[in-house]
Scaffold this motif. Structure first.
Motif, short mmCIF file in Angstrom:
data_model
loop_
_atom_site.label_atom_id
_atom_site.label_comp_id
_atom_site.label_asym_id
_atom_site.label_seq_id
_atom_site.Cartn_x
_atom_site.Cartn_y
_atom_site.Cartn_z
N ILE A 35 0.85 -1.20 0.00
CA ILE A 35 0.00 0.00 0.00
C ILE A 35 0.88 1.25 0.00
O ILE A 35 0.63 2.21 -0.73
N TYR A 36 1.93 1.22 0.80
CA TYR A 36 2.84 2.37 0.86
C TYR A 36 3.55 2.58 -0.48
O TYR A 36 3.75 3.72 -0.91
N ARG A 37 3.90 1.50 -1.14
CA ARG A 37 4.58 1.60 -2.43
C ARG A 37 3.71 2.25 -3.49
O ARG A 37 4.22 2.90 -4.40
N VAL A 38 2.40 2.10 -3.36
CA VAL A 38 1.49 2.73 -4.31
C VAL A 38 1.58 4.25 -4.21
O VAL A 38 1.53 4.96 -5.22
N TYR A 39 1.74 4.76 -2.99
CA TYR A 39 1.74 6.20 -2.77
C TYR A 39 3.13 6.82 -2.70
O TYR A 39 3.26 8.03 -2.59
N SER A 40 4.17 6.00 -2.75
CA SER A 40 5.53 6.53 -2.64
C SER A 40 6.34 6.09 -3.86
O SER A 40 6.26 4.96 -4.30
N SER A 41 7.15 6.99 -4.34
CA SER A 41 8.01 6.65 -5.47
C SER A 41 9.36 6.12 -5.00
O SER A 41 10.16 5.67 -5.80
#
Length: 150
Positions: A35-41
Motif C-alpha cells: 500500500i505504501y509503495r502505491v503512494y511513494s516513489s
C-alpha cells in the motif's frame, strides 16, 4: 471519579492492545508495504523493500519484549510492589529494547532519512528509562536501608 487505579488499569489495557497491534502489523507488513509503495516513489524496487521489511520485522522482537516487560511492571505496581529488583530489571530490559530499536531504525535511515529521527527518539526514550531505572534502584536501596533502621 478518575484515580490512580483506573489510570493503572487503562495503562495495562493500552499495553495489551499495543502488543496485539504489533503482532497484527507484523502479519500485515507485506500488505502495508505494498500500500505504501502505491503512494511513494521511493520504494519501487525489491532491492530496497526487502532490507526495509527485514528491519521492521526485527524491530518487532524488542518491541514485544519491551511491551511484555512493561505489562509485568504495571502488574507489579498494581500489586503495590514498586521498589523491587524485578521492576528495576524490567526497566533495564525496556531501555535496552529502546536502544536496540534505535540501532535498527538508524540502519533503516540508510534507506529513508526520516528514520534517523525515529532512531534519535528511540535512543532518547531509552536514556530516559535508564534514568528512571536508576532512580527506582536508588529508591529501592533507600527503602531497604530504612527497613533495617529502627
Amino acid at each position: 471519579m478518575w484515580n490512580s487505579n483506573k489510570s493503572l488499569q487503562l495503562s495495562r489495557i493500552c499495553t495489551k492492545l499495543v502488543m496485539v497491534l504489533v503482532v497484527v502489523c507484523a502479519i500485515l507488513l507485506p500488505y502495508l508495504i505494498d500500500i505504501y509503495r502505491v503512494y511513494s516513489s521511493y520504494y519501487t524496487e525489491d532491492t530496497t523493500v526487502k532490507p526495509f521489511m527485514a528491519i521492521l520485522y526485527s524491530c518487532c522482537v524488542p518491541a514485544l519484549i519491551a511491551l511484555f516487560s512493561l505489562d509485568r511492571l504495571l502488574t507489579n505496581i498494581s500489586r503495590e510492589q514498586v521498589f523491587t529488583g524485578r521492576n528495576v530489571g524490567y526497566l533495564r530490559r525496556i531501555s535496552w529494547c529502546c536502544f536496540a530499536v534505535a540501532g535498527m531504525v538508524a540502519v533503516a535511515g540508510y534507506y529513508y532519512y526520516v528514520f534517523f529521527f525515529g532512531a534519535i527518539m528511540a535512543a532518547f526514550m531509552g536514556l530516559i528509562l535508564r534514568v528512571v531505572k536508576n532512580v527506582i534502584e536508588q529508591a529501592m536501596l533507600i527503602k531497604a536501608e530504612n527497613d533495617y533502621t529502627i
